[in-house]
Motif scaffolding. Sequence first.
Motif, PDB file in Angstrom:
ATOM      1  N   GLU A   1       0.831  -1.195   0.000  1.00  0.00           N
ATOM      2  CA  GLU A   1       0.000   0.000   0.000  1.00  0.00           C
ATOM      3  C   GLU A   1       0.872   1.254   0.000  1.00  0.00           C
ATOM      4  OE1 GLU A   1      -3.397   2.161  -0.283  1.00  0.00           O
ATOM      5  OE2 GLU A   1      -3.180  -0.012  -0.401  1.00  0.00           O
TER       6      GLU A   1
ATOM      7  N   LYS B   1       2.279   1.783  -3.422  1.00  0.00           N
ATOM      8  CA  LYS B   1       1.293   2.383  -4.320  1.00  0.00           C
ATOM      9  C   LYS B   1       1.262   3.899  -4.148  1.00  0.00           C
ATOM     10  CE  LYS B   1      -3.632   2.297  -5.453  1.00  0.00           C
ATOM     11  NZ  LYS B   1      -4.945   1.709  -5.117  1.00  0.00           N
TER      12      LYS B   1
ATOM     13  N   LYS C   1       4.343   5.401  -5.728  1.00  0.00           N
ATOM     14  CA  LYS C   1       4.235   5.454  -7.191  1.00  0.00           C
ATOM     15  C   LYS C   1       3.340   6.620  -7.621  1.00  0.00           C
ATOM     16  CE  LYS C   1       4.985   0.544  -8.148  1.00  0.00           C
ATOM     17  NZ  LYS C   1       4.373  -0.720  -8.629  1.00  0.00           N
ATOM     18  N   GLN C   2       2.268   6.831  -6.870  1.00  0.00           N
ATOM     19  CA  GLN C   2       1.358   7.926  -7.221  1.00  0.00           C
ATOM     20  C   GLN C   2       2.054   9.274  -7.071  1.00  0.00           C
ATOM     21  OE1 GLN C   2      -2.639   7.582  -5.873  1.00  0.00           O
ATOM     22  NE2 GLN C   2      -3.024   9.773  -5.832  1.00  0.00           N
TER      23      GLN C   2
ATOM     24  N   GLU D   1       0.108   1.480 -13.914  1.00  0.00           N
ATOM     25  CA  GLU D   1       0.240   0.934 -12.569  1.00  0.00           C
ATOM     26  C   GLU D   1      -1.043   1.089 -11.751  1.00  0.00           C
ATOM     27  OE1 GLU D   1       2.889  -0.595 -11.326  1.00  0.00           O
ATOM     28  OE2 GLU D   1       4.155  -0.344 -13.090  1.00  0.00           O
ATOM     29  N   PHE D   2      -2.038   1.811 -12.304  1.00  0.00           N
ATOM     30  CA  PHE D   2      -3.253   2.112 -11.541  1.00  0.00           C
ATOM     31  C   PHE D   2      -4.492   1.698 -12.341  1.00  0.00           C
ATOM     32  CE2 PHE D   2       0.092   5.037 -10.319  1.00  0.00           C
ATOM     33  CZ  PHE D   2       0.057   4.992  -8.929  1.00  0.00           C
TER      34      PHE D   2
END
Length: 263
Positions: free
Chosen positions: A130, A133, A136-137, A161-162
Amino acid sequence: MNKEVYKQFIAEIPDYLEGKLSPERRVQFEHCVDYFPECKSELEAYKKLVHNLKKENPVPTDRLRANFEEALKLEKSKEAKVVPLEPKRNNWATNFLKIAASVALLIASYQTGRIMQMEKSNQDLAGLLEQSKLDKQMAMLSLMENQSASKRIQGVSFISEFPNPDQEIMAALAERLLQDENDIVRYNAFEALAEFTTTDFVKEVFIKSLKKEKNPSIQIGIIQSLTKIQEKKAIGPMQQLLEQEDTQPFVKNEIELALPKII
């Protein structure tokens, strides 16, 4: 990686190693192993566990089994005799059984402890995933604001990736499409948003873009996307493009083909 998909992957590891997965599910399982390092690590950890358990619980050799059976026969032949008040202290078979039971208990304890450790590791890994993630965002949004066009293109490409991007990501892509000065960045932003054309947000963004976009490739892409979902709000902007002198002839031809399908 989606948390539910990860849980399913963990649950299917034993079936995968035993060859019980369907061909389709096996391909999906191996795709997770190839694409996600955490899945590969979990699979290797499970394989190592199985290997260690096999080492710690060896199959008795033929010689050892024969000795045990010989001792057992000897004990049975003594059953007719008077049982002594005190048991023999050097009964080999009894000692062997006690040792075997102790080893079995030790292995069972190890297995239980290992399973509990794996469950805790899975919980910790889920938390790390998590966090990954979110990282990455942040990287994606930061790259899309970079002064370098190539970096902004790289940031837009992070959309892969999303599978279910949140509103912040969608808004950042919309800004690239509507405001970016680079044609390639805008086109890549259009392609990223085109995966979600059925949402009201993307429909509105495409209609706004159609009113101001000058790149013919992007114009045609937006026209085709809005025509596919028969978006009636796009009729006005398309008609305006038809009337503008600087609209390319092949773009006008695309609009003339599209309008009857919407109307």
